[in-house]
Design a protein around this motif. Structure first.
Motif, PDB file in Angstrom:
ATOM      1  N   VAL A 110     -17.250  -2.197   8.033  1.00 42.46           N
ATOM      2  CA  VAL A 110     -16.125  -1.943   7.136  1.00 42.46           C
ATOM      3  C   VAL A 110     -14.947  -2.796   7.580  1.00 42.46           C
ATOM      4  O   VAL A 110     -14.569  -2.791   8.760  1.00 42.46           O
ATOM      5  CB  VAL A 110     -15.736  -0.449   7.149  1.00 42.46           C
ATOM      6  CG1 VAL A 110     -14.516  -0.206   6.254  1.00 42.46           C
ATOM      7  CG2 VAL A 110     -16.911   0.414   6.698  1.00 42.46           C
ATOM      8  N   GLY A 111     -14.379  -3.544   6.646  1.00 44.31           N
ATOM      9  CA  GLY A 111     -13.192  -4.328   6.937  1.00 44.31           C
ATOM     10  C   GLY A 111     -11.940  -3.493   6.769  1.00 44.31           C
ATOM     11  O   GLY A 111     -11.766  -2.827   5.743  1.00 44.31           O
ATOM     12  N   VAL A 112     -11.068  -3.513   7.772  1.00 40.02           N
ATOM     13  CA  VAL A 112      -9.803  -2.782   7.730  1.00 40.02           C
ATOM     14  C   VAL A 112      -8.695  -3.812   7.945  1.00 40.02           C
ATOM     15  O   VAL A 112      -8.460  -4.258   9.069  1.00 40.02           O
ATOM     16  CB  VAL A 112      -9.748  -1.677   8.802  1.00 40.02           C
ATOM     17  CG1 VAL A 112      -8.437  -0.895   8.702  1.00 40.02           C
ATOM     18  CG2 VAL A 112     -10.937  -0.735   8.654  1.00 40.02           C
ATOM     19  N   HIS A 128     -21.205  -9.493   4.553  1.00 39.58           N
ATOM     20  CA  HIS A 128     -21.308  -8.706   5.788  1.00 39.58           C
ATOM     21  C   HIS A 128     -20.490  -7.420   5.731  1.00 39.58           C
ATOM     22  O   HIS A 128     -20.536  -6.637   6.678  1.00 39.58           O
ATOM     23  CB  HIS A 128     -20.857  -9.541   6.984  1.00 39.58           C
ATOM     24  CG  HIS A 128     -21.803 -10.645   7.336  1.00 39.58           C
ATOM     25  ND1 HIS A 128     -23.031 -10.415   7.924  1.00 39.58           N
ATOM     26  CD2 HIS A 128     -21.705 -11.987   7.170  1.00 39.58           C
ATOM     27  CE1 HIS A 128     -23.655 -11.577   8.113  1.00 39.58           C
ATOM     28  NE2 HIS A 128     -22.867 -12.534   7.666  1.00 39.58           N
ATOM     29  N   LEU A 129     -19.738  -7.183   4.656  1.00 37.26           N
ATOM     30  CA  LEU A 129     -18.900  -6.002   4.593  1.00 37.26           C
ATOM     31  C   LEU A 129     -19.480  -4.979   3.629  1.00 37.26           C
ATOM     32  O   LEU A 129     -19.793  -5.283   2.483  1.00 37.26           O
ATOM     33  CB  LEU A 129     -17.485  -6.379   4.161  1.00 37.26           C
ATOM     34  CG  LEU A 129     -16.693  -7.199   5.185  1.00 37.26           C
ATOM     35  CD1 LEU A 129     -15.343  -7.596   4.617  1.00 37.26           C
ATOM     36  CD2 LEU A 129     -16.514  -6.423   6.488  1.00 37.26           C
ATOM     37  N   SER A 130     -19.620  -3.745   4.117  1.00 31.49           N
ATOM     38  CA  SER A 130     -20.122  -2.644   3.301  1.00 31.49           C
ATOM     39  C   SER A 130     -19.008  -1.967   2.519  1.00 31.49           C
ATOM     40  O   SER A 130     -19.265  -1.295   1.510  1.00 31.49           O
ATOM     41  CB  SER A 130     -20.814  -1.605   4.191  1.00 31.49           C
ATOM     42  OG  SER A 130     -21.824  -2.199   4.973  1.00 31.49           O
ATOM     43  N   ALA A 131     -17.768  -2.083   2.985  1.00 30.18           N
ATOM     44  CA  ALA A 131     -16.612  -1.483   2.324  1.00 30.18           C
ATOM     45  C   ALA A 131     -15.349  -2.152   2.854  1.00 30.18           C
ATOM     46  O   ALA A 131     -15.364  -2.788   3.919  1.00 30.18           O
ATOM     47  CB  ALA A 131     -16.561   0.025   2.551  1.00 30.18           C
ATOM     48  N   LEU A 132     -14.257  -1.994   2.113  1.00 28.67           N
ATOM     49  CA  LEU A 132     -12.958  -2.535   2.514  1.00 28.67           C
ATOM     50  C   LEU A 132     -11.901  -1.440   2.443  1.00 28.67           C
ATOM     51  O   LEU A 132     -11.864  -0.656   1.476  1.00 28.67           O
ATOM     52  CB  LEU A 132     -12.540  -3.676   1.581  1.00 28.67           C
ATOM     53  CG  LEU A 132     -13.195  -5.042   1.778  1.00 28.67           C
ATOM     54  CD1 LEU A 132     -12.876  -5.949   0.602  1.00 28.67           C
ATOM     55  CD2 LEU A 132     -12.712  -5.681   3.080  1.00 28.67           C
ATOM     56  N   ILE A 133     -11.040  -1.408   3.449  1.00 28.64           N
ATOM     57  CA  ILE A 133      -9.859  -0.547   3.440  1.00 28.64           C
ATOM     58  C   ILE A 133      -8.665  -1.466   3.672  1.00 28.64           C
ATOM     59  O   ILE A 133      -8.545  -2.087   4.741  1.00 28.64           O
ATOM     60  CB  ILE A 133      -9.957   0.543   4.517  1.00 28.64           C
ATOM     61  CG1 ILE A 133     -11.189   1.414   4.257  1.00 28.64           C
ATOM     62  CG2 ILE A 133      -8.688   1.397   4.522  1.00 28.64           C
ATOM     63  CD1 ILE A 133     -11.515   2.366   5.381  1.00 28.64           C
ATOM     64  N   LEU A 134      -7.810  -1.575   2.670  1.00 26.48           N
ATOM     65  CA  LEU A 134      -6.760  -2.584   2.663  1.00 26.48           C
ATOM     66  C   LEU A 134      -5.393  -1.919   2.639  1.00 26.48           C
ATOM     67  O   LEU A 134      -5.090  -1.122   1.745  1.00 26.48           O
ATOM     68  CB  LEU A 134      -6.925  -3.496   1.445  1.00 26.48           C
ATOM     69  CG  LEU A 134      -8.324  -4.099   1.252  1.00 26.48           C
ATOM     70  CD1 LEU A 134      -8.373  -4.935  -0.009  1.00 26.48           C
ATOM     71  CD2 LEU A 134      -8.731  -4.930   2.467  1.00 26.48           C
ATOM     72  N   PHE A 135      -4.576  -2.272   3.609  1.00 24.62           N
ATOM     73  CA  PHE A 135      -3.238  -1.715   3.704  1.00 24.62           C
ATOM     74  C   PHE A 135      -2.213  -2.692   3.129  1.00 24.62           C
ATOM     75  O   PHE A 135      -2.056  -3.803   3.607  1.00 24.62           O
ATOM     76  CB  PHE A 135      -2.910  -1.379   5.158  1.00 24.62           C
ATOM     77  CG  PHE A 135      -3.669  -0.181   5.675  1.00 24.62           C
ATOM     78  CD1 PHE A 135      -3.187   1.095   5.467  1.00 24.62           C
ATOM     79  CD2 PHE A 135      -4.889  -0.337   6.324  1.00 24.62           C
ATOM     80  CE1 PHE A 135      -3.887   2.205   5.920  1.00 24.62           C
ATOM     81  CE2 PHE A 135      -5.603   0.767   6.778  1.00 24.62           C
ATOM     82  CZ  PHE A 135      -5.095   2.048   6.572  1.00 24.62           C
ATOM     83  N   ASP A 136      -1.575  -2.256   2.069  1.00 22.85           N
ATOM     84  CA  ASP A 136      -0.478  -2.975   1.412  1.00 22.85           C
ATOM     85  C   ASP A 136      -0.748  -4.468   1.228  1.00 22.85           C
ATOM     86  O   ASP A 136       0.033  -5.317   1.671  1.00 22.85           O
ATOM     87  CB  ASP A 136       0.821  -2.774   2.196  1.00 22.85           C
ATOM     88  CG  ASP A 136       2.025  -2.718   1.260  1.00 22.85           C
ATOM     89  OD1 ASP A 136       1.901  -2.187   0.147  1.00 22.85           O
ATOM     90  OD2 ASP A 136       3.099  -3.221   1.654  1.00 22.85           O
ATOM     91  N   PRO A 237     -16.201  -6.770  -4.425  1.00 23.90           N
ATOM     92  CA  PRO A 237     -17.520  -7.015  -3.828  1.00 23.90           C
ATOM     93  C   PRO A 237     -18.172  -5.785  -3.220  1.00 23.90           C
ATOM     94  O   PRO A 237     -19.380  -5.773  -2.974  1.00 23.90           O
ATOM     95  CB  PRO A 237     -17.217  -8.060  -2.755  1.00 23.90           C
ATOM     96  CG  PRO A 237     -15.783  -7.813  -2.391  1.00 23.90           C
ATOM     97  CD  PRO A 237     -15.120  -7.405  -3.664  1.00 23.90           C
ATOM     98  N   CYS A 238     -17.400  -4.737  -2.944  1.00 24.31           N
ATOM     99  CA  CYS A 238     -17.916  -3.544  -2.278  1.00 24.31           C
ATOM    100  C   CYS A 238     -16.923  -2.412  -2.513  1.00 24.31           C
ATOM    101  O   CYS A 238     -15.807  -2.652  -3.013  1.00 24.31           O
ATOM    102  CB  CYS A 238     -18.115  -3.802  -0.780  1.00 24.31           C
ATOM    103  SG  CYS A 238     -16.599  -4.313   0.074  1.00 24.31           S
ATOM    104  N   PRO A 239     -17.273  -1.165  -2.192  1.00 25.84           N
ATOM    105  CA  PRO A 239     -16.295  -0.079  -2.318  1.00 25.84           C
ATOM    106  C   PRO A 239     -15.002  -0.418  -1.587  1.00 25.84           C
ATOM    107  O   PRO A 239     -15.030  -0.841  -0.432  1.00 25.84           O
ATOM    108  CB  PRO A 239     -17.017   1.109  -1.675  1.00 25.84           C
ATOM    109  CG  PRO A 239     -18.468   0.803  -1.834  1.00 25.84           C
ATOM    110  CD  PRO A 239     -18.586  -0.681  -1.699  1.00 25.84           C
TER     111      PRO A 239
END
Length: 299
Positions: A110-112, A128-136, A237-239
């Motif tokens: 997971v990319g943060v 390579h990323l199953s999910a992304l959590i993006l801050f601002d 591309p992913c959740p």
């Protein structure tokens, strides 16, 4: 936390040097629990991954943390300015994720990411990323006024080029940050952590200077203005979870999201937070991260 708080970055569990090109190498630092879900974390323009320790330290017990600096930031030496741009950083992003998979195994990841690193992750579409959590992230298509966004990026780039870049001591820099609007809400000890993670000894031994030169920081801001409109947020591309600053606050960073345009995203914002929300409300950021991972069944 009180005014005496000192944030000390622990030694990594292991490190992985990644050659980005002939001019640049970045060091991925592994922290946390090697048995946990893998999170890859990076930072905003002009900052450093170690600065986010008040945030990612709260994840260390349960997650396998891969922390790295963008080229010309943090632990990395300064390379050619011509390579300090969004397309090169997109390539770096993919190279780093591939190197992590080779070294530590191709596992759910997971990319943060925050701000410009969040934008880069959206533009890269890495497998390579199953999910992304993006801050601002700086998402121009979501702003209420595109002209306002462009004016804000121009203003920030101009400010970056004018900022002081050499300081007698780290303490002098930390004291200066206390008068900057973007640092009025951060946790105790964060300004000192900012000084230790974004300054290095000057080559002449006289004081300290910015690890990421101000001209590089300004140049990347101008690239954000050009590349942010290229995103198609209906084809992620992913959740993906976007966690923004308080949209009712103005004048801190880039214009806030227009709420009528966020229906295509899994979007939340933190009340009373600015662009540095992970350094202001790290526990709340972690709670939103955990909730999202549970909803995707990744954690």
């Amino acid at each position: 936390m009180n005014a005496e708080t000192v944030w000390k970055i622990p030694d990594p569990v292991s490190m992985c040097e990644v050659t980005l090109d002939d001019d640049s190498i970045t060091t991925v630092r592994r922290h946390g629990n090697p048995s946990g879900l893998r999170l890859v974390l990076s930072h905003a323009n002009g900052l450093a991954a170690d600065l986010y320790y008040p945030f990612w330290s709260l994840l260390a017990e349960d997650f396998d943390l891969m922390v790295y600096d963008l080229r010309n930031h943090g632990w990395n030496r300064v390379g050619a300015r011509q390579n300090h741009n969004i397309p090169v950083l997109m390539h770096d992003h993919d190279v780093i994720l591939e190197a992590i998979a080779r070294r530590y195994g191709d596992e759910p990841t997971v990319g943060v990411f925050h701000s410009v690193s969040a934008l880069i992750s959206l533009l890269s579409f890495s497998r390579h990323l199953s999910a992304l959590i993006l801050f601002d992230p700086p998402l121009r298509k979501l702003t209420a006024n595109e002209l306002e966004f462009d004016a804000a990026t121009e203003r920030l780039a101009a400010q970056a080029r004018r900022r002081g870049y050499r300081f007698r001591t780290e303490e002098e820099f930390a004291d200066l940050l206390a008068y900057m609007p973007g640092f009025t809400r951060v946790l105790a000890g964060v300004r000192e952590l900012m000084a230790s993670s974004t300054l290095r000894r000057s080559p002449d031994g006289q004081g300290f200077e910015l690890r990421c030169p101000r001209e590089y920081e300004a140049q990347l801001m101008e690239y954000v203005r050009s590349f942010s409109p290229l995103l198609d947020l209906e084809w992620l591309p992913c959740p993906t979870k976007v966690i923004g600053a308080d949209p009712t606050l103005s004048g801190i960073y880039l214009p806030a999201f227009e709420m009528s345009k966020v229906l295509t995203l899994n979007y939340d914002f933190l009340p009373e937070s600015t662009h540095l929300l992970q350094l202001e409300q790290p526990a709340a950021c972690v709670e939103l991260l955990r909730d999202f991972l549970e909803s995707t069944r990744l954690s």
